[in-house]
Design a protein around this motif. Structure first.
Motif, short mmCIF file in Angstrom:
data_model
loop_
_atom_site.label_atom_id
_atom_site.label_comp_id
_atom_site.label_asym_id
_atom_site.label_seq_id
_atom_site.Cartn_x
_atom_site.Cartn_y
_atom_site.Cartn_z
N ALA A 1 2.40 14.73 -6.06
CA ALA A 1 1.22 14.03 -5.27
C ALA A 1 0.08 15.02 -5.52
CB ALA A 1 1.73 14.12 -4.20
N ALA A 2 0.14 15.94 -5.50
CA ALA A 2 -0.49 17.14 -6.38
C ALA A 2 -1.54 16.86 -7.47
CB ALA A 2 0.06 18.44 -5.97
N ALA B 1 -0.94 9.72 2.91
CA ALA B 1 -1.23 8.39 2.77
C ALA B 1 -1.31 7.66 1.83
CB ALA B 1 -2.75 8.19 3.65
N TRP B 2 -2.29 8.44 0.74
CA TRP B 2 -2.68 8.18 -0.26
C TRP B 2 -1.14 8.24 -1.19
CZ3 TRP B 2 -5.80 5.21 -3.20
CH2 TRP B 2 -5.97 5.33 -4.42
N HIS B 3 -0.42 9.15 -1.48
CA HIS B 3 0.71 9.12 -2.05
C HIS B 3 2.15 7.98 -1.76
CE1 HIS B 3 4.19 10.82 -4.89
NE2 HIS B 3 4.97 11.41 -3.54
N ARG B 4 2.12 7.74 0.08
CA ARG B 4 2.94 6.26 -0.18
C ARG B 4 2.23 5.68 -0.17
NH1 ARG B 4 5.43 4.25 -0.02
NH2 ARG B 4 7.58 2.70 1.19
N LEU B 5 0.82 4.19 -0.42
CA LEU B 5 0.45 3.74 -0.37
C LEU B 5 0.18 3.40 -2.05
CD1 LEU B 5 -0.04 3.31 2.72
CD2 LEU B 5 -2.32 2.81 2.25
N THR B 6 0.06 4.34 -2.98
CA THR B 6 -0.41 4.49 -4.75
C THR B 6 1.45 3.56 -4.62
OG1 THR B 6 -0.06 6.80 -4.82
CG2 THR B 6 -2.56 5.44 -4.44
N ALA B 7 2.30 4.91 -4.50
CA ALA B 7 3.59 3.91 -5.31
C ALA B 7 3.83 2.66 -4.39
CB ALA B 7 4.87 5.10 -4.09
N LEU B 8 3.39 2.29 -3.80
CA LEU B 8 3.84 0.25 -3.58
C LEU B 8 3.55 -0.62 -4.99
CD1 LEU B 8 2.23 0.10 0.50
CD2 LEU B 8 4.91 0.42 -0.09
N ASP B 9 4.47 -1.26 -4.78
CA ASP B 9 4.75 -2.40 -5.94
C ASP B 9 3.38 -3.33 -5.76
OD1 ASP B 9 5.77 -4.32 -4.33
OD2 ASP B 9 6.87 -3.58 -5.58
N ASP B 10 2.25 -4.45 -6.17
CA ASP B 10 1.45 -4.92 -6.00
C ASP B 10 1.89 -5.87 -4.75
OD1 ASP B 10 -0.23 -3.93 -7.70
OD2 ASP B 10 0.64 -5.71 -10.35
N ALA B 11 3.14 -6.68 -4.88
CA ALA B 11 3.08 -7.56 -4.08
C ALA B 11 3.52 -6.74 -2.29
CB ALA B 11 5.33 -7.84 -4.10
N ILE C 1 -4.40 6.63 6.05
CA ILE C 1 -3.76 5.55 6.10
C ILE C 1 -4.54 4.19 6.16
CG2 ILE C 1 -1.82 3.17 7.03
CD1 ILE C 1 -0.65 5.70 5.91
N ALA C 2 -6.04 3.87 6.91
CA ALA C 2 -6.87 3.35 6.78
C ALA C 2 -7.55 3.57 5.87
CB ALA C 2 -8.01 3.52 7.91
N TRP C 3 -8.10 4.95 5.81
CA TRP C 3 -9.10 5.31 3.92
C TRP C 3 -8.04 4.57 3.15
CZ3 TRP C 3 -8.36 8.47 0.35
CH2 TRP C 3 -9.81 8.82 -0.60
N ALA C 4 -6.87 4.89 2.69
CA ALA C 4 -6.03 5.05 1.90
C ALA C 4 -6.09 2.87 1.33
CB ALA C 4 -4.91 5.68 1.99
N ALA C 5 -5.73 2.88 2.89
CA ALA C 5 -5.69 0.87 2.13
C ALA C 5 -6.73 0.64 1.97
CB ALA C 5 -5.13 0.81 4.17
N GLN C 6 -8.16 1.23 2.53
CA GLN C 6 -9.41 0.53 1.98
C GLN C 6 -9.31 0.65 0.98
OE1 GLN C 6 -12.94 2.51 3.72
NE2 GLN C 6 -13.23 0.84 5.06
#
Length: 346
Positions: free
Chosen positions: A40-41, A81-91, A109-114
């Protein structure tokens, strides 16, 4: 009766994969790890500059202050938020995410999602500070309001995620979130070494659900950890002392620390901190306001009440300064009117 600590039977988030005898489903436990904190770092370092580290002498001891209040969303929550959302697959990214928060996790979450092009829905209390609500909306997230006193944010968010097929992203009860928050400790360690302060020996951390403290405990395995909570909301302190999870009691007092109003910590964060023999202290509302004033005068920093509790504990003498001390200033998203009252109250 609280939930007793069982070192080998913690309810970590799980995922299922095919396999095992005769093709039966096998459950694999996903736990937050030190390796995950380091990953994550590296992710955070690739997209964001380090937040500043201020060094101030208190009672003759040089103390380091990590200004997470200067993150793009005003708080450390951007890390998890960034570590979690970047771990999601495309689907999963296409189906979106749902989170619940009084504001700092919401904005993270909103920042990473955007940035990743992921639809985000945030469940926020109706009394959330206006600055946090406006910041979340400005980042393109959908906001669903609820009554903190009569409704369950977890229930609302869970129902929304199930109905939409979205990924639910808790603010602290998630291994990726914990690892992401721990990147703060990795970053601070490098800065302290550059300043000639050596390795962090004692870290003082604001605590709501314990995600930041647990992540730092994983990332800085040789450091002593002290969590700090507002009086009447010190469920992590009492849980660590009892060796089982103790919820906040009925009718807790009002507090300016909206970001730390967690009624019960999760087994995930509790287990990490209990294994590290972390301790906890509580601070008063007056001590928090005094810390906000000190940060404004000495560091020229705007710190929200929940982000100032660690500093409050040190200034009030609840935690004694020692060489190698690191204090996390976790957020700076203030309500302007409330902040003005805090500054004027000294």
């Amino acid at each position: 009766m609280g939930q007793r600590r069982r070192r080998n039977r913690v309810a970590f988030p799980r995922c299922k994969v095919a396999g095992g005898v005769e093709g039966r489903v096998v459950t694999i436990v996903r736990q937050p790890t030190t390796a995950g904190v380091r990953d994550a770092a590296a992710k955070i370092a690739a997209i964001l500059p380090p937040t500043p580290l201020f060094v101030v002498e208190i009672n003759g001891v040089s103390v380091a202050f990590k200004a997470e209040s200067l993150q793009p969303v005003g708080a450390f929550k951007i890390r998890g938020a960034w570590h979690r959302l970047t771990a999601l697959d495309d689907a999963a990214r296409l189906r979106g995410v749902v989170a619940f928060s009084s504001g700092n996790h919401a904005q993270g979450i909103a920042w990473a999602a955007q940035r990743l092009g992921i639809p985000a829905t945030i469940v926020m209390p109706s009394d959330a500070p206006a600055a946090k609500l406006e910041g979340t909306l400005a980042l393109g997230a959908e906001v669903v309001r609820y009554d903190r006193a009569t409704e369950s944010r977890e229930g609302i968010a869970g129902s929304l995620a199930e109905a939409r097929g979205a990924t639910l992203v808790p603010s602290f009860d998630d291994p990726w979130i914990i690892e992401g928050q721990g990147s703060c400790g990795i970053e601070a360690r490098r800065q302290m070494e550059v300043e000639g302060l050596g390795e962090p020996r004692h870290v003082v951390v604001p605590c709501g659900g314990g995600g930041l403290a647990a992540g730092i405990a994983l990332g800085l395995r040789d450091a002593r950890i002290t969590v700090v909570e507002p009086e009447g909301w010190e469920d992590m302190r009492r849980s660590l002392e009892a060796s089982w999870i103790e919820p906040v009691g009925p009718n807790p007092p009002a507090t300016a620390c909206d970001s730390l109003m967690t009624r019960q910590v999760s087994p995930l964060t509790f287990e990490v901190l209990a294994r590290r023999d972390a301790t906890g202290v509580a601070v008063s509302e007056a001590e928090v306001a005094a810390a906000q004033r000190w940060a404004a005068a000495r560091l020229r920093l705007v710190i929200e009440p929940g982000g100032a509790v660690g500093l409050a504990a040190v200034l009030a003498g609840h935690v004694r300064p020692v060489p190698g001390m690191l204090v996390i200033l976790s957020g700076g998203n203030v309500d302007i009117a409330a902040y003005a009252r805090a500054l004027a109250s000294g």
